[in-house]
Design an enzyme around this catalytic site. Sequence first.
Site, PDB file in Angstrom:
ATOM      1  N   LYS A 173       0.867  -1.176   0.000  1.00 35.46           N
ATOM      2  CA  LYS A 173       0.000   0.000   0.000  1.00 35.46           C
ATOM      3  C   LYS A 173       0.901   1.223   0.000  1.00 35.46           C
ATOM      4  O   LYS A 173       1.726   1.401   0.899  1.00 35.46           O
ATOM      5  CB  LYS A 173      -0.862  -0.016   1.260  1.00 35.46           C
ATOM      6  CG  LYS A 173      -1.565   1.289   1.559  1.00 35.46           C
ATOM      7  CD  LYS A 173      -2.520   1.125   2.721  1.00 35.46           C
ATOM      8  CE  LYS A 173      -2.988   2.442   3.261  1.00 35.46           C
ATOM      9  NZ  LYS A 173      -4.054   2.291   4.232  1.00 35.46           N
TER      10      LYS A 173
HETATM   11  C1  R5P Z   1      -1.855   4.466   6.983  1.00 36.83           C
HETATM   12  O1  R5P Z   1      -0.870   4.138   7.527  1.00 36.83           O
HETATM   13  C2  R5P Z   1      -3.104   4.858   7.659  1.00 36.83           C
HETATM   14  O2  R5P Z   1      -3.271   4.116   8.745  1.00 36.83           O
HETATM   15  C3  R5P Z   1      -4.272   4.757   6.698  1.00 36.83           C
HETATM   16  O3  R5P Z   1      -4.712   3.445   6.556  1.00 36.83           O
HETATM   17  C4  R5P Z   1      -3.900   5.277   5.366  1.00 36.83           C
HETATM   18  O4  R5P Z   1      -3.287   6.517   5.507  1.00 36.83           O
HETATM   19  C5  R5P Z   1      -5.032   5.324   4.360  1.00 36.83           C
HETATM   20  O5  R5P Z   1      -5.918   6.268   4.667  1.00 36.83           O
HETATM   21  P1  R5P Z   1      -5.975   7.660   3.923  1.00 36.83           P
HETATM   22  O6  R5P Z   1      -6.586   7.360   2.583  1.00 36.83           O
HETATM   23  O7  R5P Z   1      -6.843   8.481   4.802  1.00 36.83           O
HETATM   24  O8  R5P Z   1      -4.583   8.195   3.782  1.00 36.83           O
END
Ligand code: R5P
Length: 267
Positions: A173
Amino acid sequence: MGWGLRNRMSRIIRPETGRSVMLAVDHGYFMGPTTGLRDLGKAVKDLLPYTDTLMLSRGMLRNCIANTTSTPIVLRASGGTSIIGKELLHEGITMTVKNAVRLNAAGVAFSICVGTDFERNTILGLSRLIDEAEEYGMPVVAVTAVGKGLGKDERYLSLSSRIAAEHGAHIVKTYYCEGFDKVIESCPVPVVMAGGQKLPESEALEMTYNAIHGGAVGVDMGRNIFQSEDPVAMIQAVREVVHKNATPKEGLQVFDELRARKPLENE
Ligand code: R5P
């Protein structure tokens, strides 16, 4: 890859399209109550029907999500620092994979902090978690952390994503950047895009489109969905782009139409 691991992977990345709309609501594990997630159960309830995989912490799963849910779950398995601490995202393993199995998780997630003083700890932590996860056929989503002093460009994200894949992550991710296709080119495992800070809906849909067409298998998006003016409309618009190859314009049309229909539904 064994049967269990493949089966769990297919619960995270939908076999029908080879893509996934993951909803990330794990922010509280280091940010505490986050805007839009103060009442996590309420925030997520109406989004679940449109969520391929829900990513959150085990505590929120146990307390805020019905145990009858059929939505696959990816559990945050790293943590240890907070936004007010001195070492943001200096994370270690926070749960066993055995516990994730008991909670019927489809995967676990761990953040690495490449380029920081503690990169070694986080990379070794990821590797240890992967060793344990593979014993149970549990996929590991490696999150490439970004933050103060860390890059968010193609060079940095390619480096972090590749390191995660080299150590055995099953899914990476990472964030969107200029030259995102190069990040994908050098990362041999499926990549999902994190959304980052809240953007106008049109820009978030554009970024989603660019990530998908740059080679991402989907999104693991949080704030751009749950902080939207209309989260239920937004997640459906994101689905159109991810699963149906809609253009950002078509996605925005879906968002606008769903928003406009709302008062009629309530009449
Ligand atoms: C990442 O480490 C966070 O815990 C979130 O899962 C991630 O940032 C994704 O969320 P957002 O789309 O709000 O950035």
